[in-house]
Design an enzyme around this catalytic site. Sequence first.
Site, PDB file in Angstrom:
ATOM      1  N   SER A 119      28.968  16.160 -18.315  1.00  0.00           N
ATOM      2  CA  SER A 119      28.999  15.053 -19.271  1.00  0.00           C
ATOM      3  C   SER A 119      27.598  14.705 -19.737  1.00  0.00           C
ATOM      4  CB  SER A 119      29.671  13.837 -18.646  1.00  0.00           C
ATOM      5  OG  SER A 119      29.071  13.528 -17.417  1.00  0.00           O
ATOM      6  N   HIS A 140      33.293  19.953 -22.994  1.00  0.00           N
ATOM      7  CA  HIS A 140      33.359  18.605 -22.414  1.00  0.00           C
ATOM      8  C   HIS A 140      34.723  17.989 -22.708  1.00  0.00           C
ATOM      9  CE1 HIS A 140      31.474  14.302 -22.322  1.00  0.00           C
ATOM     10  NE2 HIS A 140      32.088  14.597 -21.201  1.00  0.00           N
ATOM     11  N   GLU A 152      34.635  18.302 -26.648  1.00  0.00           N
ATOM     12  CA  GLU A 152      33.323  18.349 -27.289  1.00  0.00           C
ATOM     13  C   GLU A 152      32.710  19.703 -26.909  1.00  0.00           C
ATOM     14  OE1 GLU A 152      30.660  15.293 -25.804  1.00  0.00           O
ATOM     15  OE2 GLU A 152      29.748  15.064 -27.771  1.00  0.00           O
ATOM     16  N   ASN A 190      28.788  10.725 -25.188  1.00  0.00           N
ATOM     17  CA  ASN A 190      28.201   9.798 -24.229  1.00  0.00           C
ATOM     18  C   ASN A 190      26.936   9.127 -24.749  1.00  0.00           C
ATOM     19  OD1 ASN A 190      30.176   9.847 -22.316  1.00  0.00           O
ATOM     20  ND2 ASN A 190      29.385  11.699 -21.353  1.00  0.00           N
TER      21      ASN A 190
HETATM   22  N1  3HC Z   1      49.269  12.726 -17.017  1.00  0.00           N
HETATM   23  C1  3HC Z   1      50.410  12.397 -17.637  1.00  0.00           C
HETATM   24  N2  3HC Z   1      50.679  11.162 -18.087  1.00  0.00           N
HETATM   25  C2  3HC Z   1      49.744  10.213 -17.897  1.00  0.00           C
HETATM   26  C3  3HC Z   1      48.523  10.477 -17.253  1.00  0.00           C
HETATM   27  C4  3HC Z   1      48.301  11.811 -16.806  1.00  0.00           C
HETATM   28  N3  3HC Z   1      47.163  12.180 -16.181  1.00  0.00           N
HETATM   29  N4  3HC Z   1      47.792   9.327 -17.205  1.00  0.00           N
HETATM   30  C5  3HC Z   1      48.528   8.372 -17.807  1.00  0.00           C
HETATM   31  N5  3HC Z   1      49.702   8.909 -18.209  1.00  0.00           N
HETATM   32  C6  3HC Z   1      50.777   8.227 -18.919  1.00  0.00           C
HETATM   33  C7  3HC Z   1      51.296   7.041 -18.147  1.00  0.00           C
HETATM   34  O1  3HC Z   1      52.269   7.428 -17.231  1.00  0.00           O
HETATM   35  C8  3HC Z   1      51.887   6.171 -19.236  1.00  0.00           C
HETATM   36  O2  3HC Z   1      53.193   6.563 -19.556  1.00  0.00           O
HETATM   37  P1  3HC Z   1      54.254   5.483 -20.085  1.00  0.00           P
HETATM   38  O3  3HC Z   1      53.681   4.945 -21.346  1.00  0.00           O
HETATM   39  O4  3HC Z   1      55.482   6.275 -20.289  1.00  0.00           O
HETATM   40  O5  3HC Z   1      54.340   4.492 -18.997  1.00  0.00           O
HETATM   41  C9  3HC Z   1      51.021   6.484 -20.444  1.00  0.00           C
HETATM   42  O6  3HC Z   1      50.277   7.668 -20.129  1.00  0.00           O
HETATM   43  C10 3HC Z   1      50.085   5.373 -20.713  1.00  0.00           C
HETATM   44  O7  3HC Z   1      49.407   5.046 -19.513  1.00  0.00           O
HETATM   45  P2  3HC Z   1      49.266   3.571 -18.971  1.00  0.00           P
HETATM   46  O8  3HC Z   1      50.493   2.764 -19.265  1.00  0.00           O
HETATM   47  O9  3HC Z   1      48.816   3.665 -17.554  1.00  0.00           O
HETATM   48  O10 3HC Z   1      48.053   2.923 -19.730  1.00  0.00           O
HETATM   49  P3  3HC Z   1      47.562   3.045 -21.216  1.00  0.00           P
HETATM   50  O11 3HC Z   1      48.653   2.825 -22.190  1.00  0.00           O
HETATM   51  O12 3HC Z   1      46.363   2.165 -21.270  1.00  0.00           O
HETATM   52  O13 3HC Z   1      47.087   4.555 -21.396  1.00  0.00           O
HETATM   53  C11 3HC Z   1      45.117   5.838 -21.245  1.00  0.00           C
HETATM   54  C12 3HC Z   1      46.198   5.118 -20.495  1.00  0.00           C
HETATM   55  C13 3HC Z   1      45.673   7.049 -21.971  1.00  0.00           C
HETATM   56  C14 3HC Z   1      44.115   6.273 -20.195  1.00  0.00           C
HETATM   57  C15 3HC Z   1      44.501   4.853 -22.306  1.00  0.00           C
HETATM   58  O14 3HC Z   1      44.214   3.619 -21.723  1.00  0.00           O
HETATM   59  C16 3HC Z   1      43.251   5.385 -22.921  1.00  0.00           C
HETATM   60  O15 3HC Z   1      43.284   6.202 -23.814  1.00  0.00           O
HETATM   61  N6  3HC Z   1      42.106   4.891 -22.417  1.00  0.00           N
HETATM   62  C17 3HC Z   1      40.780   5.341 -22.839  1.00  0.00           C
HETATM   63  C18 3HC Z   1      40.456   6.576 -22.068  1.00  0.00           C
HETATM   64  C19 3HC Z   1      39.121   7.093 -22.442  1.00  0.00           C
HETATM   65  O16 3HC Z   1      38.372   6.556 -23.238  1.00  0.00           O
HETATM   66  N7  3HC Z   1      38.781   8.226 -21.829  1.00  0.00           N
HETATM   67  C20 3HC Z   1      37.510   8.837 -22.005  1.00  0.00           C
HETATM   68  C21 3HC Z   1      36.626   8.472 -20.878  1.00  0.00           C
HETATM   69  S1  3HC Z   1      35.032   9.091 -21.090  1.00  0.00           S
HETATM   70  C22 3HC Z   1      35.104  10.640 -20.479  1.00  0.00           C
HETATM   71  O17 3HC Z   1      36.074  11.090 -19.933  1.00  0.00           O
HETATM   72  C23 3HC Z   1      33.868  11.439 -20.663  1.00  0.00           C
HETATM   73  C24 3HC Z   1      32.926  11.383 -19.521  1.00  0.00           C
HETATM   74  O18 3HC Z   1      31.889  12.272 -19.791  1.00  0.00           O
HETATM   75  C25 3HC Z   1      32.365  10.019 -19.189  1.00  0.00           C
END
Ligand code: 3HC
Length: 282
Positions: A119, A140, A152, A190
């Site tokens: 990252s 990424h 990415e 990032n």
């Molecule tokens: N596999 C399958 N399904 C999954 C899952 C997985 N790993 N994780 C979550 N889900 C499903 C849940 O079961 C849920 O299903 P449902 O709607 O049927 O109940 C659905 O996805 C939505 O999950 P939640 O209800 O728990 O919560 P959200 O609606 O908030 O969604 C999220 C979760 C998709 C993580 C959303 O909050 C999101 O997009 N958040 C932002 C994530 C983000 O920005 N990620 C990038 C981080 S930075 C990075 O990774 C880079 C690094 O370099 C720092």
Amino acid sequence: MEIKKVAVIGAGTMGNGIAQVAAQTGMSVILQDIREDLVERGLKSIQNSLEKFVAKSVITADQKREILSRIFTTTNLEAVVKADIVIEAVTEAFEVKRTLWQTLDQLCRTDVIFASNTSSISITRLAAQTRRPDRFIGMHFFNPVPLMKLVEVVRGLATSTDTSAQVHALAKALGKTPVEANDFPGFISNRILIPMINESIFAVMEGVGSPEAIDAVMKLGMNHPMGPLALADFIGLDVCLSIMDVLYDGFNDPKYRPCPLLKKMVDAGYLGKKSGQGFYRY
Ligand code: 3HC
């Protein structure tokens, strides 16, 4: 060369997610980690994620079994020799990655593409540890990998156009959207995301708003799916700090200084979701 067999090194959150999407798209996957319990934990995460897709009828129980049957897990690094591409998702520590890539460079055929899911570590610097910097690239992914659409694709100074084209094609085959970035600290994602999180932490420290208020502003006012502080907890506060450090060291610009509250929380062991305490309790 068509990429049919993918090796993923590191069975943690990112590694097991990458292995899962590759297996879901019909590829044969070798998932390697250094210890049996780490490999098993990674496989368990994949099973849980696939179970959610079965529950939502995205896939059938039979498809889940087929996907899992395409993932070969191992603690033996030499098992990756048959892969067409190696995707590394191990600890974000240069020394760990350097040793690993040097070993892989000896083990793998010269036409095998090397991709790091780092990252924040320089792709150019990692590529220079191998004898194939032209076939070295950043791939990424974003957490949770099975849901997030972006890859990415980070080009190091020596990455060839052919390598980049192959990795773009692979990302698309995995159902993702590749976006190209050049190798500068934090790449695109990032460099923008982590300073936003850092600024949110300054806002907490200075009493501009509570974590709940700041997150509500960004969710309801900017339509972010998660507020920046909940996201910081999700990413890990130690990871956020180490990326801020990379930006600060890489640009020598005070605008990237890590917030003292972020440092203090990491010192206290408040690392977010994984430690049970961050800006929120878990
Ligand atoms: N596999 C399958 N399904 C999954 C899952 C997985 N790993 N994780 C979550 N889900 C499903 C849940 O079961 C849920 O299903 P449902 O709607 O049927 O109940 C659905 O996805 C939505 O999950 P939640 O209800 O728990 O919560 P959200 O609606 O908030 O969604 C999220 C979760 C998709 C993580 C959303 O909050 C999101 O997009 N958040 C932002 C994530 C983000 O920005 N990620 C990038 C981080 S930075 C990075 O990774 C880079 C690094 O370099 C720092």
